[in-house]
Design a protein around this motif. Structure first.
Motif, PDB file in Angstrom:
ATOM      1  N   ARG A  86       0.387 -15.674  -2.478  1.00 18.91           N
ATOM      2  CA  ARG A  86       1.276 -15.879  -3.802  1.00 18.91           C
ATOM      3  C   ARG A  86       2.492 -15.026  -3.459  1.00 18.91           C
ATOM      4  N   LEU A  87       2.261 -13.859  -3.108  1.00 15.89           N
ATOM      5  CA  LEU A  87       3.588 -12.770  -2.924  1.00 15.89           C
ATOM      6  C   LEU A  87       4.346 -13.349  -2.026  1.00 15.89           C
ATOM      7  N   ARG A  88       3.928 -13.934  -0.808  1.00 14.60           N
ATOM      8  CA  ARG A  88       4.929 -14.598   0.210  1.00 14.60           C
ATOM      9  C   ARG A  88       5.701 -15.649  -0.452  1.00 14.60           C
ATOM     10  N   LEU A  89       5.206 -16.592  -1.449  1.00 15.34           N
ATOM     11  CA  LEU A  89       5.999 -17.353  -2.014  1.00 15.34           C
ATOM     12  C   LEU A  89       7.034 -17.001  -2.897  1.00 15.34           C
ATOM     13  N   LEU A  90       6.753 -16.020  -3.704  1.00 16.07           N
ATOM     14  CA  LEU A  90       7.541 -15.532  -4.407  1.00 16.07           C
ATOM     15  C   LEU A  90       8.845 -15.015  -3.785  1.00 16.07           C
ATOM     16  N   SER A  91       8.412 -14.183  -2.588  1.00 11.97           N
ATOM     17  CA  SER A  91       9.435 -13.584  -1.565  1.00 11.97           C
ATOM     18  C   SER A  91      10.561 -14.536  -1.286  1.00 11.97           C
ATOM     19  N   ALA A  92       9.896 -16.092  -0.842  1.00 13.18           N
ATOM     20  CA  ALA A  92      10.589 -17.037  -0.562  1.00 13.18           C
ATOM     21  C   ALA A  92      11.662 -17.396  -1.748  1.00 13.18           C
ATOM     22  N   ALA A  93      11.245 -17.369  -3.035  1.00 13.41           N
ATOM     23  CA  ALA A  93      12.215 -17.694  -4.298  1.00 13.41           C
ATOM     24  C   ALA A  93      13.064 -16.623  -4.043  1.00 13.41           C
ATOM     25  N   GLY A 143      25.435  -0.378  -5.603  1.00 10.52           N
ATOM     26  CA  GLY A 143      24.882   0.939  -5.652  1.00 10.52           C
ATOM     27  C   GLY A 143      23.442   0.778  -5.562  1.00 10.52           C
ATOM     28  N   LEU A 144      22.895  -0.580  -5.681  1.00 11.04           N
ATOM     29  CA  LEU A 144      21.664  -1.118  -5.020  1.00 11.04           C
ATOM     30  C   LEU A 144      21.678  -2.123  -3.975  1.00 11.04           C
ATOM     31  N   ARG A 145      20.506  -1.797  -3.314  1.00  9.02           N
ATOM     32  CA  ARG A 145      20.499  -3.113  -2.212  1.00  9.02           C
ATOM     33  C   ARG A 145      19.088  -3.585  -2.266  1.00  9.02           C
ATOM     34  N   LEU A 146      19.080  -4.843  -2.853  1.00  9.31           N
ATOM     35  CA  LEU A 146      17.702  -5.484  -3.081  1.00  9.31           C
ATOM     36  C   LEU A 146      17.063  -5.856  -1.465  1.00  9.31           C
ATOM     37  N   ARG A 147      16.004  -5.309  -1.258  1.00 12.50           N
ATOM     38  CA  ARG A 147      15.346  -5.444   0.101  1.00 12.50           C
ATOM     39  C   ARG A 147      14.399  -6.493   0.039  1.00 12.50           C
ATOM     40  N   GLY A 148      13.895  -6.722  -1.213  1.00 15.41           N
ATOM     41  CA  GLY A 148      12.605  -7.810  -1.212  1.00 15.41           C
ATOM     42  C   GLY A 148      11.778  -7.350  -2.279  1.00 15.41           C
ATOM     43  N   VAL A 149      10.316  -7.984  -2.177  1.00 19.89           N
ATOM     44  CA  VAL A 149       9.411  -7.739  -3.324  1.00 19.89           C
ATOM     45  C   VAL A 149       8.127  -6.711  -2.624  1.00 19.89           C
ATOM     46  N   MET A 150       7.625  -6.329  -3.684  1.00 19.31           N
ATOM     47  CA  MET A 150       6.441  -5.388  -3.505  1.00 19.31           C
ATOM     48  C   MET A 150       5.316  -5.864  -4.319  1.00 19.31           C
ATOM     49  N   ALA A 151       3.939  -5.422  -3.987  1.00 21.99           N
ATOM     50  CA  ALA A 151       2.917  -5.667  -4.746  1.00 21.99           C
ATOM     51  C   ALA A 151       1.863  -4.892  -4.306  1.00 21.99           C
ATOM     52  N   VAL A 152       0.916  -4.789  -5.309  1.00 22.76           N
ATOM     53  CA  VAL A 152      -0.406  -4.226  -4.908  1.00 22.76           C
ATOM     54  C   VAL A 152      -1.529  -5.309  -5.250  1.00 22.76           C
ATOM     55  N   ALA A 153      -2.739  -5.424  -4.265  1.00 22.52           N
ATOM     56  CA  ALA A 153      -3.423  -6.556  -4.360  1.00 22.52           C
ATOM     57  C   ALA A 153      -4.329  -6.384  -5.637  1.00 22.52           C
ATOM     58  N   ILE A 171       9.128  -7.356   2.352  1.00 24.85           N
ATOM     59  CA  ILE A 171       7.699  -7.821   1.909  1.00 24.85           C
ATOM     60  C   ILE A 171       7.153  -6.313   1.876  1.00 24.85           C
ATOM     61  N   SER A 172       6.875  -5.577   0.464  1.00 27.19           N
ATOM     62  CA  SER A 172       6.008  -4.093   0.933  1.00 27.19           C
ATOM     63  C   SER A 172       4.665  -4.436   0.113  1.00 27.19           C
ATOM     64  N   ALA A 173       3.786  -4.529   1.276  1.00 24.83           N
ATOM     65  CA  ALA A 173       2.606  -4.965   0.776  1.00 24.83           C
ATOM     66  C   ALA A 173       1.397  -4.573   2.013  1.00 24.83           C
ATOM     67  N   GLY A 174       0.279  -4.190   1.502  1.00 26.86           N
ATOM     68  CA  GLY A 174      -0.630  -3.785   2.456  1.00 26.86           C
ATOM     69  C   GLY A 174      -0.810  -2.364   2.125  1.00 26.86           C
ATOM     70  N   MET A 175      -2.121  -1.827   1.925  1.00 30.00           N
ATOM     71  CA  MET A 175      -2.798  -0.610   1.696  1.00 30.00           C
ATOM     72  C   MET A 175      -3.861  -0.429   2.630  1.00 30.00           C
ATOM     73  N   SER A 176      -4.449   0.658   2.594  1.00 29.14           N
ATOM     74  CA  SER A 176      -5.601   1.087   3.539  1.00 29.14           C
ATOM     75  C   SER A 176      -6.652  -0.163   3.804  1.00 29.14           C
ATOM     76  N   ASN A 177      -7.066  -0.639   2.603  1.00 29.04           N
ATOM     77  CA  ASN A 177      -8.114  -1.763   2.843  1.00 29.04           C
ATOM     78  C   ASN A 177      -7.798  -2.992   3.066  1.00 29.04           C
ATOM     79  N   HIS A 182       6.803  -3.799   5.164  1.00 28.00           N
ATOM     80  CA  HIS A 182       6.593  -2.347   4.921  1.00 28.00           C
ATOM     81  C   HIS A 182       5.056  -2.269   4.278  1.00 28.00           C
ATOM     82  N   LEU A 183       4.280  -1.481   5.087  1.00 24.59           N
ATOM     83  CA  LEU A 183       3.003  -0.998   4.955  1.00 24.59           C
ATOM     84  C   LEU A 183       2.895   0.201   4.210  1.00 24.59           C
ATOM     85  N   ARG A 184       2.271   0.384   2.985  1.00 22.18           N
ATOM     86  CA  ARG A 184       1.893   1.393   2.406  1.00 22.18           C
ATOM     87  C   ARG A 184       0.831   2.091   2.405  1.00 22.18           C
TER      88      ARG A 184
END
Ligand SMILES: *Cc1c(COP(=O)(O)O)cnc(C)c1O
Length: 247
Positions: free
Chosen positions: A196-203, A174-184, A214-220, A232-234
């Motif tokens: 660091r997030l990229r390395l965690l994604s590899a793990a 019922g869940l599909r794991l797509r990857g990792v997300m973070a806010v800088a 990898i869900s990361a990246g905001m306006s700035n 995935h850019l938010r």
């Protein structure tokens, strides 16, 4: 919106963000086809979302359950894809999954258990759970949010807990794991944090090869995120203009 009178309009801001995404992608030797732009529209009126949809935006992100639920219902005619990026209260988890195609902020096993069904349960339990799922729905795509700061008050699983949580989520139906997300983190350059997030994604990908997003990246900081492999850019205010104070 009235707060942006006199400046560039919505269409111009969106075009500029798309152009900058394209430039960051080429600089990183990546194709912008690999990138999903999610317009974060929290606190904005539905009229702004309709304008963005008319400009070709399909993916929208919200961070408050009630607001997200109402927008998804009132804009159902537009056939949009809803991303939930806010903190998840356990008692709201199943309701959030009812309208969200993608949840970016899964950060603990107890919430994963509310959203999915344990594959190792007896077939009878699984059947019962499936039958009682009155909100019979396709699997929800989830990202595990990782806290890149030492401050436990910021959302997300700690890097140390990430692999066990990824294993747990991978084992749920019922869940599909797509990857990792973070806010800088605030107060430090974004690029090394995204590295660091990229390395965690590899793990995580060693646990579940399909969880490569990898869900990361905001306006700035979206250019730095793209350089470090974000898919995935938010992006909120760079597109929408100044955000109204929360209602
Ligand atoms: C608000 C928000 C964004 C967008 O932030 P901007 O700086 O306006 O681009 C992205 N991700 C999350 C989790 C948010 O809460």
């Amino acid at each position: 919106m009235s707060s942006n009178e006199g400046g560039p309009g919505l269409a111009e801001r969106l075009a500029l963000v798309r152009q900058q995404i394209g430039e960051a992608a080429s600089a990183a030797d990546r194709s912008s086809d690999e990138l999903t732009l999610i317009a974060i529209t929290k606190f904005h009126d539905e009229s702004l979302l309709r304008e963005l949809a008319a400009l070709g935006v399909r993916d929208f992100g919200e961070s408050r359950h009630q607001e997200a639920r109402d927008k998804a219902a009132n804009l159902a005619d537009l056939d949009l894809t809803w991303h939930f990026v806010g903190q998840i209260q356990s008692k709201k988890a199943r309701q959030i999954a009812a309208y969200s195609a993608v949840i970016h902020s899964l950060d603990r096993a107890s919430v994963a258990d509310l959203l999915g069904t344990t594959l190792s349960s007896s077939p009878e339990t699984v059947l019962k759970a499936a039958a009682s799922a009155s909100d019979a729905r396709p699997p929800v795509d989830v990202f595990i949010q990782v806290n890149l700061t030492p401050d436990p008050a910021r959302g997300g699983a700690t890097p140390g807990d990430l692999e066990a949580l990824a294993e747990h989520v991978s084992g749920l139906a019922g869940l599909r794991l797509r990857g990792v997300m973070a806010v800088a983190p605030l107060g430090e350059p974004a690029r090394p944090a995204f590295e660091r997030l990229r390395l965690l994604s590899a793990a995580v990908q060693r646990i579940d090869a399909g969880a490569s997003a990898i869900s990361a990246g905001m306006s700035n900081d979206f250019a730095d995120a793209i350089a470090e492999g974000a898919t995935h850019l938010r992006i909120g205010s760079a597109i929408t203009g100044f955000r109204p104070v929360q209602r």
